[in-house]
Write a protein that holds these residues in place. Structure first.
Motif, PDB file in Angstrom:
ATOM      1  N   PRO A  34      23.351  -0.523 -35.238  1.00 53.92           N
ATOM      2  CA  PRO A  34      24.596  -0.687 -36.001  1.00 53.92           C
ATOM      3  C   PRO A  34      25.136  -2.118 -35.988  1.00 53.92           C
ATOM      4  N   SER A  56      31.508   5.119 -40.685  1.00 51.59           N
ATOM      5  CA  SER A  56      30.923   5.262 -39.352  1.00 51.59           C
ATOM      6  C   SER A  56      29.422   5.054 -39.476  1.00 51.59           C
ATOM      7  N   ALA A  58      25.656   5.753 -37.741  1.00 50.03           N
ATOM      8  CA  ALA A  58      24.900   6.571 -36.794  1.00 50.03           C
ATOM      9  C   ALA A  58      23.443   6.136 -36.841  1.00 50.03           C
ATOM     10  N   ASN A  59      22.771   6.281 -35.720  1.00 51.86           N
ATOM     11  CA  ASN A  59      21.390   5.846 -35.584  1.00 51.86           C
ATOM     12  C   ASN A  59      20.523   7.024 -35.148  1.00 51.86           C
ATOM     13  N   PRO A  60      20.142   7.944 -36.055  1.00 48.38           N
ATOM     14  CA  PRO A  60      19.397   9.135 -35.656  1.00 48.38           C
ATOM     15  C   PRO A  60      17.929   8.862 -35.309  1.00 48.38           C
ATOM     16  N   THR A  68      28.288   6.681 -43.023  1.00 49.65           N
ATOM     17  CA  THR A  68      29.146   7.708 -43.604  1.00 49.65           C
ATOM     18  C   THR A  68      30.510   7.091 -43.915  1.00 49.65           C
TER      19      THR A  68
END
Length: 184
Positions: A34, A56, A58-60, A68
């Motif tokens: 991020p 926001s 996110a790092n899946p 998002t």
């Protein structure tokens, strides 16, 4: 007076070193992070707004980042800002709710480009430190009539030591980032 100038110089140089380290963190080195998107500015209702304030992150997965937006109407602007970001090579896709950013695999050639970029950022940080040093030296020179040449000469030696110390910190951060980038 000299101590005040040196204290202010130390603070300004420490901030410059921190800014350089943050700048180094925005250069990708393997995993999608991020922090890479820290400097992305999105045109949000006509004013440039940092991405972190609009969405926001996110790092899946290792090479994917999901952005998002808090306001769904900003989805297209967020996607465009990420697409326009230089030195990223990412391909964002928009599914109507989130922006998925898939990072390309780092090739050896791309890693070398990133090393050049980081070296350039490191040199910019050193130039900034030298500018701070020059301003402080001018302030010290202005004090010669009040405190005497010997005191100013001692202050300049301390100033040179401070500058050397902070330049070394930038060099150390640069070496760590280069090693991180070239690691396969």
């Amino acid at each position: 007076m000299i101590a005040d100038i040196l204290a202010e110089t130390t603070t300004r140089m420490a901030r410059a070193v921190e800014a350089a380290k943050e700048d180094f963190a925005t250069v990708r080195s393997g995993r999608a992070n991020p922090q890479l998107f820290q400097k992305v500015m999105v045109d949000y209702y006509g004013s440039p707004t940092p991405l972190a304030q609009l969405a926001s992150l996110a790092n899946p997965e290792a090479r994917m980042l999901i952005v998002t937006p808090y306001d769904k109407s900003a989805l297209k602007a967020v996607e465009q800002a990420i697409r326009d970001m230089p030195n990223l090579g990412a391909n964002p896709t928009n599914d109507g709710n989130v922006v998925r950013v898939t990072m390309p695999e780092l090739t050896e050639e791309r890693r070398k480009e990133y090393v050049k970029l980081v070296r350039s950022k490191g040199e910019d940080a050193k130039v900034q430190l030298r500018g701070i040093r020059r301003k402080s030296k001018d302030q010290l020179d202005a004090l010669k009539a009040e405190v005497g040449e010997d005191e100013v000469a001692r202050g300049e030696k301390e100033l040179d030591a401070l500058t050397r110390q902070h330049v070394d910190q930038v060099d150390d951060a640069l070496k760590r980032k280069e090693a991180e980038l070239l690691e396969v």
